[in-house]
Scaffold this motif. Structure first.
Motif, mmCIF file in Angstrom:
data_model
loop_
_atom_site.group_PDB
_atom_site.id
_atom_site.type_symbol
_atom_site.label_atom_id
_atom_site.label_comp_id
_atom_site.label_asym_id
_atom_site.label_seq_id
_atom_site.Cartn_x
_atom_site.Cartn_y
_atom_site.Cartn_z
ATOM 1 N N MET A 1 0.829 -1.208 0.000
ATOM 2 C CA MET A 1 0.000 0.000 0.000
ATOM 3 C C MET A 1 0.861 1.254 0.000
ATOM 4 O O MET A 1 0.563 2.222 -0.706
ATOM 5 N N LEU A 2 1.941 1.213 0.792
ATOM 6 C CA LEU A 2 2.832 2.376 0.846
ATOM 7 C C LEU A 2 3.505 2.575 -0.506
ATOM 8 O O LEU A 2 3.645 3.711 -0.981
ATOM 9 N N GLU A 3 3.869 1.449 -1.114
ATOM 10 C CA GLU A 3 4.504 1.543 -2.434
ATOM 11 C C GLU A 3 3.531 2.152 -3.439
ATOM 12 O O GLU A 3 3.904 3.031 -4.225
ATOM 13 N N ALA B 1 8.036 17.476 -3.392
ATOM 14 C CA ALA B 1 6.654 17.686 -2.955
ATOM 15 C C ALA B 1 6.395 16.886 -1.703
ATOM 16 O O ALA B 1 6.929 15.786 -1.521
ATOM 17 N N GLY B 2 5.598 17.475 -0.816
ATOM 18 C CA GLY B 2 5.228 16.787 0.424
ATOM 19 C C GLY B 2 3.773 16.367 0.372
ATOM 20 O O GLY B 2 2.920 17.132 -0.088
ATOM 21 N N PHE B 3 3.521 15.156 0.835
ATOM 22 C CA PHE B 3 2.153 14.626 0.805
ATOM 23 C C PHE B 3 1.701 14.256 2.207
ATOM 24 O O PHE B 3 2.483 13.773 3.025
ATOM 25 N N ASP B 4 0.423 14.509 2.437
ATOM 26 C CA ASP B 4 -0.176 14.156 3.724
ATOM 27 C C ASP B 4 -0.467 12.660 3.721
ATOM 28 O O ASP B 4 -1.196 12.174 2.858
ATOM 29 N N LEU B 5 0.106 11.970 4.676
ATOM 30 C CA LEU B 5 -0.103 10.521 4.720
ATOM 31 C C LEU B 5 -1.224 10.103 5.670
ATOM 32 O O LEU B 5 -1.440 8.918 5.872
ATOM 33 N N ARG B 6 -1.912 11.121 6.245
ATOM 34 C CA ARG B 6 -2.950 10.730 7.203
ATOM 35 C C ARG B 6 -4.069 9.898 6.567
ATOM 36 O O ARG B 6 -4.439 8.867 7.114
#
Lengths: 326, 457
Positions: free
Chosen positions: B26-28, B156-161
């Motif tokens: 899923m993380l991938e 770029a930064g992504f919200d992982l919530r």
């Protein structure tokens, strides 16, 4: 079960980093600050200067303004004067190249293909990056208020091409008409060769023609900095059709220059781009050039293919009209 | 139990691996998605940078984050040029672009700086997953911005919530599924094992115990295949053999017993016959053949026995010697058959008119003896007189039942212990008295003693 939960919870807390698959292919960076000075061994005997020939795609005045700093930069890099040779036409430059009267040439893609047909003594070292892009298309433009909705509506009307040796200003647009079953030789009221992209836009804007084929980069060039292209009115024109995708203009060196010299010229031109402040200064006068990247001859195979089709069609048409083929 | 624990452990580890693999996958996927987004953004950014269109680039980045940030999960995006200078970014605040000695606006933490520096150097897209100081999970993606040349790098930064929520959800589902699966497997294994192994073994054990206790009809009925069935079959065939062997043994024992019983029965019969024969013989031995009363031998036995007994406890005993008068005449005139008949009738009469305890015996010829136990001589005289009178009045019949006449008897008496102490002597004394009675004219009773002197003399 508890083990499972602990494992499952535990694995999310560690900071992780890594490399991703895919991503763009990053070309090797040119060697900035390398010594590109040409020595006697790098040049044919008795060479005092290098002549740089450029396709007059913008018209001679604009070419001079934008290419003189480039020639100057190359001269500084190579340690030998680089003289800008302004060709009168696409064909003129091809002949200069074929005769070996220029040492370095920025040819349009089609010009390059044609020049290579006439002489083998030509080595491609790079192709241009224009407006940050590596390739461009041919646009068939009409006026904004023209009722034309499709390419078929252009049958029986007046059309402007840039030059029979222009890639986007003629060849790909011509092929696009053929693809749509329109014979440019017989089905237009008038076919005009303007000589440059800027001139074609002018002819269209002024109403002299109903449609014009130009390179895709030209419109944004003139749009972004109209002052660089005086007398232009691009607000009143629109794109009717986009045709093909063509690598930008190749930069070639004649083969009489030794390989070591060619390498130095290649490295010098590859270091010239808008990534560096010096590059930005040098290229600030050019309406579209962002730099050069290494290129291969095979990238222009599509141009050769299209040329073959178009030439075959035109020869057949001329044969019908009784005009002897060149 | 150990097997169960091992199975659970393996399943637990398997479940853990599954969850971890799923989380990694899923993380991938999340990384790939984010990277694809940044990569598509990188091309136009590269072109803008190449054409030195910084304001457009900056606005572009801002718009992407502002407009699409929520949906795309993009928190911030920064464009660095090929030398690592920040050229444009989506966040607020100033930055310096395109000056050779510009202020480098880099992310705050050392870790972030390291990441950015590596990103600028790397020809490949990079990622890092971390938590902000506030503890928010984030994913940073770096992407080379290439258009013919590498113009720079996008970070770029992504919200992982949202991702972590999905992950937690998936994990919960997976854990629950793994638990359910494990439980199912456990139950299946347990019952499967129970049915396949434990129950057959119990059945086998039970049957074996029954056999051990001697219930040879016990059989192990197992619905199974493989070794246990084989074992059960062997046990059953062993039990069958044992049973049939035992049964044949019992049958043989029974046969032998029956034979013995038969022999015993035969023996008993023989014995009975023998006893009968013996008693018959005994009876024959003490019975007079003609008259059926006791013979002389038995009389003597009784007399000797009784006298010996009387010596210990003195009891009176009287002996009557009875003789038919002129019996020779009967025999001679009427024949022995009539004589015998007379004797028989006489014996019968004597026996029937006496006490059952008294003994009547034929002493020989026409002589009879009567023993009266516990009887004193005075009473015996009366009894003798009664006998004499009885016979005198008795009518005798011949063998054809014709009345042929009357007879008389003479009786001599002797008493114990007064007249004699021994049997022989008692008989002699009675015989003497009889003689006296004969001499005295017959048909009379005489006792020893009255004529003692004569007789002794």
């Amino acid at each position: 079960m508890i083990l499972v939960l602990l494992f499952a919870m535990g694995c999310s807390e560690r900071p992780q980093r890594g490399t991703l698959k895919g991503g763009p292919v990053v070309p090797p960076s040119p060697e900035y600050g390398a010594n590109n000075t040409l020595t006697a061994a790098d040049l044919p005997p008795g060479t005092e200067h290098l002549r740089l020939g450029v396709t007059p795609y913008l018209g001679p005045a604009l070419i001079d303004a934008s290419w003189k700093p480039i020639a100057s930069y190359l001269g500084d890099q190579l340690g030998i004067p680089v003289l800008l040779v302004s060709a009168k036409s696409y064909e003129d430059l091809i002949q200069l190249v074929a005769k070996g009267e220029v040492d370095i040439a920025s040819l349009s893609p089609l010009s390059y293909v044609l020049a290579r047909q006439r002489t083998e003594k030509l080595t491609m070292v790079a192709h241009e990056l224009a407006n940050g892009a590596t390739s461009f298309s041919s646009y068939i433009m009409v006026k904004t208020d023209d009722p034309t909705t499709s390419i078929y509506d252009l049958v029986g009307r007046r059309i402007a091409f840039v030059d029979p040796r222009s890639t986007s200003g003629f060849l790909f647009a011509y092929a696009a008409f053929l693809d749509h079953g329109i014979d440019p030789e017989t089905q237009f009221k008038e076919v005009v060769f303007s000589g440059s992209h800027v001139e074609s836009i002018k002819l269209l804007a002024s109403g002299r023609v109903d449609a014009a084929a130009i390179g895709s980069g030209m419109l944004s060039t003139v749009n972004r900095d109209p002052n660089k292209v005086p007398g232009m009115d691009t607000a009143g024109i629109r794109i009717l059709l986009k045709a093909g995708r063509i690598p930008f203009d190749p930069l070639c060196v004649k083969t009489s220059i030794p390989a070591t010299g060619v390498d130095k010229i290649k490295n010098a031109i590859l270091t010239l781009n808008t990534r560096t402040s010096e590059g930005r200064q040098v290229l600030s006068a050019s309406p579209k050039i962002s730099g050069w990247v290494a290129a291969e001859d095979s990238q222009y195979d599509n141009v050769r293919h299209v040329l073959k089709r178009v030439t075959a069609h035109r020869n057949a048409a001329k044969a019908k009209q009784g005009v002897p083929t060149p | 139990m150990l097997v169960t624990v091992a199975v659970l452990m393996v399943m637990g580890l398997g479940g853990t691996l599954l969850v971890r693999t799923q989380a990694d996958t899923m993380l991938e996927d999340e990384r790939e998605r984010a990277a694809a987004l940044v990569e598509s953004l990188a091309v136009p950014c590269a072109i803008s940078l190449a054409t030195n269109d910084i304001e457009r680039l900056d606005g572009y980045l801002e718009e992407v984050v502002q407009a699409g940030g929520t949906h795309l999960g993009m928190l911030h995006v920064t464009m660095l040029d090929y030398e690592g200078r920040v050229i444009a970014h989506s966040g607020p605040g100033g930055f310096t672009a395109r000056t050779d000695k510009g202020t480098h606006r880099l992310p705050p933490s050392d870790e972030a700086q390291t990441f950015v520096q590596e990103a600028v150097q790397s020809t490949r897209p990079l990622w890092r997953r971390y938590r902000t100081i506030e503890g928010k999970p984030q994913l940073d993606i770096s992407m080379p911005a290439v258009s013919g040349l590498r113009w720079g790098t996008l970070v770029a930064g992504f919200d992982l919530r949202p991702f972590e929520e999905r992950l937690a959800h998936t994990r919960t589902i997976l854990v629950v599924a793994a638990m359910a699966f494990t439980l199912t497997m456990f139950l299946a294994l347990y019952f499967g094992l129970h049915r396949i192994v434990v129950r057959p073994i119990k059945t086998l054990t039970r049957s074996a115990k029954k056999l051990e206790k001697g219930d040879l009809t016990a059989r192990a009925h197992i619905d199974s295949s493989g070794e246990l069935q084989l074992l059960a079959n062997q046990l059953n065939s062993m039990a069958s053999e044992l049973q049939s062997y035992t049964e044949s043994l019992e049958q043989k024992v029974e046969e032998r017993a029956a034979e013995v019983r038969q022999k015993n029965h035969e023996l008993e019969q023989v014995n009975t016959r023998l006893k009968e024969a013996v008693s018959k013989l005994e009876e024959l031995a003490r019975t007079d053949a003609l008259t059926g009363i006791s013979n002389r031998r038995f009389l003597m036995e009784i007399l000797v026995f009784e006298l010996k007994r009387s010596q210990r406890t003195p009891r009176p005993l009287s002996l009557l010697m009875i003789d038919v008068d002129h019996f020779k005449r009967v025999n001679d005139l009427q024949g022995h058959i009539v004589g015998d008949s007379v004797l028989q009738q006489l014996a019968s009469n004597l026996a029937s008119n006496l006490r059952s305890t008294d003994v009547v015996a034929r002493y020989g010829g026409e002589e009879f003896v009567v023993l009266l136990f516990d009887t004193a001589l005075e009473i015996a005289i009366e009894v003798a007189e009664k006998i004499r009178q009885n016979i005198e009045n008795l009518t005798f019949h011949d063998w054809d039942d014709n009345v042929h006449g009357r007879i008389t008897v003479s009786i001599g008496l002797a008493g114990y212990p007064n007249d004699a102490q021994e049997a022989k002597e008692l008989i002699i004394r009675a015989d003497r008295a009889l003689y006296t009675a004969k001499k005295g004219g017959r048909n009379r009773v005489e006792k020893w003693g009255l004529t003692r002197t004569d007789q002794d003399s």
